[in-house]
Design a protein around this motif. Structure first.
Motif, mmCIF file in Angstrom:
data_model
loop_
_atom_site.group_PDB
_atom_site.id
_atom_site.type_symbol
_atom_site.label_atom_id
_atom_site.label_comp_id
_atom_site.label_asym_id
_atom_site.label_seq_id
_atom_site.Cartn_x
_atom_site.Cartn_y
_atom_site.Cartn_z
ATOM 1 N N ARG A 66 18.776 35.708 40.100
ATOM 2 C CA ARG A 66 19.500 34.944 39.077
ATOM 3 C C ARG A 66 20.987 35.248 39.182
ATOM 4 O O ARG A 66 21.828 34.345 39.102
ATOM 5 N N ARG A 67 21.306 36.512 39.356
ATOM 6 C CA ARG A 67 22.669 36.929 39.671
ATOM 7 C C ARG A 67 22.571 38.114 40.606
ATOM 8 O O ARG A 67 22.093 39.174 40.217
ATOM 9 N N GLY A 68 23.035 37.943 41.834
ATOM 10 C CA GLY A 68 22.934 39.043 42.777
ATOM 11 C C GLY A 68 23.809 38.848 43.987
ATOM 12 O O GLY A 68 23.401 39.043 45.122
ATOM 13 N N MET A 69 25.069 38.466 43.738
ATOM 14 C CA MET A 69 25.995 38.231 44.842
ATOM 15 C C MET A 69 26.786 39.492 45.152
ATOM 16 O O MET A 69 27.431 40.056 44.266
ATOM 17 N N PRO A 70 26.758 39.954 46.399
ATOM 18 C CA PRO A 70 27.594 41.091 46.776
ATOM 19 C C PRO A 70 29.036 40.653 46.970
ATOM 20 O O PRO A 70 29.381 39.489 46.740
ATOM 21 N N GLY A 71 29.849 41.562 47.420
ATOM 22 C CA GLY A 71 31.250 41.238 47.700
ATOM 23 C C GLY A 71 31.651 41.817 49.041
ATOM 24 O O GLY A 71 30.819 42.007 49.926
ATOM 25 N N GLY A 72 32.917 42.135 49.205
ATOM 26 C CA GLY A 72 33.405 42.782 50.417
ATOM 27 C C GLY A 72 33.141 41.986 51.669
ATOM 28 O O GLY A 72 33.389 40.779 51.747
#
Length: 359
Positions: free
Chosen positions: A158-164
């Motif tokens: 549902r919400r699980g976006m990484p970054g970098g």
């Protein structure tokens, strides 16, 4: 007395720490070198993980000049190809983090190099070491489902976006597909003996990642956060694949194996906004079949375990190196996983079905 194995680590980002910890619990294994292209980062990594005998390098090619039994490659995706090929040609066995590469052409050359040099290319899919994944494989390959003609796999957070580095196409090559989608593909394809893919028709988008409301690095987000594809395989088999880092939905559903004599439903483990994909364990396995003409559902008991899957992945690699065994998860097999991801990228960009060319 058993000779101590010497291991080098290339790339000292977050996942490299998991590799060090896995090596440290094994007897007769020493991490003796670490390389990272950012000056000083390898030395900091060595200090943090208390590896006093390890030597830092800013150039991984200098690390490959050492007498090493194997290397863990923990670089960003875009560097997997060249680093792996160079390591194999330098006579090192390779423990490579997933995904295998960025393009199909890269994956094929990596597998070919392993074959030509005689050194191992092992790709890291630690969920395979969950005994419940073995149950799925055993059921599918036992024949009790009959002919499997349709498979649906994937999952979504549902919400699980990484970054970098994960959100830059220049560094990662792809987004959710390369990060978590490859796990779902491996779970389903491995259960079926890794059939040969023929065509892909796909769609992808990044409506969430590029929206500052949902991601604090939206301005540099240029990979997909959602993808869906229909993949055709040899032997009249189709796979419906879907993956998402973020969505307004609780789930994209379980993995399904539909056969002429039975069906299997597999739900991922975990709850919450970061769960719902097969980068972890299994939540439930249900077998659908007929008994004397009656619809029957059998819940397959799960194995309750405390296995550290990541450690098992590294242990298996080390034992294969020490005993001269083949790669536990060979690159030659995972080429087909990469072929599908490559096909999804090409199909979604061209907005049409594409053909997968494999030997």
């Amino acid at each position: 007395m058993t000779r101590r194995l010497k291991i080098g680590i290339i790339g000292s980002g977050g996942i490299a720490g998991a590799h060090v910890q896995a090596y440290q619990v094994l007897a007769d294994v020493d991490v003796v070198a670490v390389a990272d292209m950012i000056p000083g980062k390898a030395a900091q990594f060595i200090d943090f993980w208390k590896l006093p005998s390890a030597v830092p390098f800013d150039d991984y090619r200098k690390l490959l000049e050492l007498e090493l039994d194997g290397v863990s490659i923990c670089t960003p995706n875009v560097a997997h190809y060249q680093t792996t090929v160079d390591a194999l040609r330098a006579g090192k066995h390779v423990m490579l983090e997933k995904p295998m590469s960025v393009t199909l052409e890269e994956a094929v050359e990596m597998a070919d190099t392993a074959k030509q040099t005689g050194f191992m290319l092992n790709v890291g899919f630690q969920p395979r070491y969950d005994p419940n994944m073995t149950i799925i494989q055993d059921v599918v390959q036992s024949g009790q489902l009959g002919k499997v003609y349709y498979v649906e796999t994937g999952g979504g957070r549902r919400r699980g976006m990484p970054g970098g580095t994960f959100i830059s196409k220049e560094i990662a090559g792809a987004g959710a597909m390369a990060d978590i989608g490859c796990y779902s593909l491996d779970m389903a394809l491995n259960a079926m003996g890794y059939p040969k893919p023929l065509t892909v028709s796909a769609y992808s988008s990044n409506y969430f990642g590029t929206n500052p409301l949902y991601h604090n690095e939206a301005s540099r987000f240029d990979v997909e956060d959602f993808g869906v594809a229909m993949i055709r395989f040899e032997d009249d088999l189709v796979l419906n694949f879907k993956i998402s880092w973020a969505m307004h939905m609780d789930t994209l559903g379980p993995t399904l194996f539909l056969g002429t004599d039975g069906g299997l439903k597999v739900t991922p483990a975990g709850k919450g906004p970061w769960s719902g994909v097969f980068d972890g364990s299994v939540g439930a396995i249900t077998y659908f079949h007929d008994v004397r003409g009656h619809h029957t559902e059998s819940q397959i008991p799960l194995v309750d375990h405390k296995i550290n899957l990541f450690n098992e992945k590294v242990r298996d690699f080390v034992e294969a190196v020490r005993d001269g065994k083949p790669a536990p998860i060979p690159g030659e097999q995972i080429v087909r996983n990469q072929a599908i991801i490559d096909g999804i990228i090409r199909s979604s960009a061209s907005k049409r079905e594409v053909t997968i060319e494999l030997r």
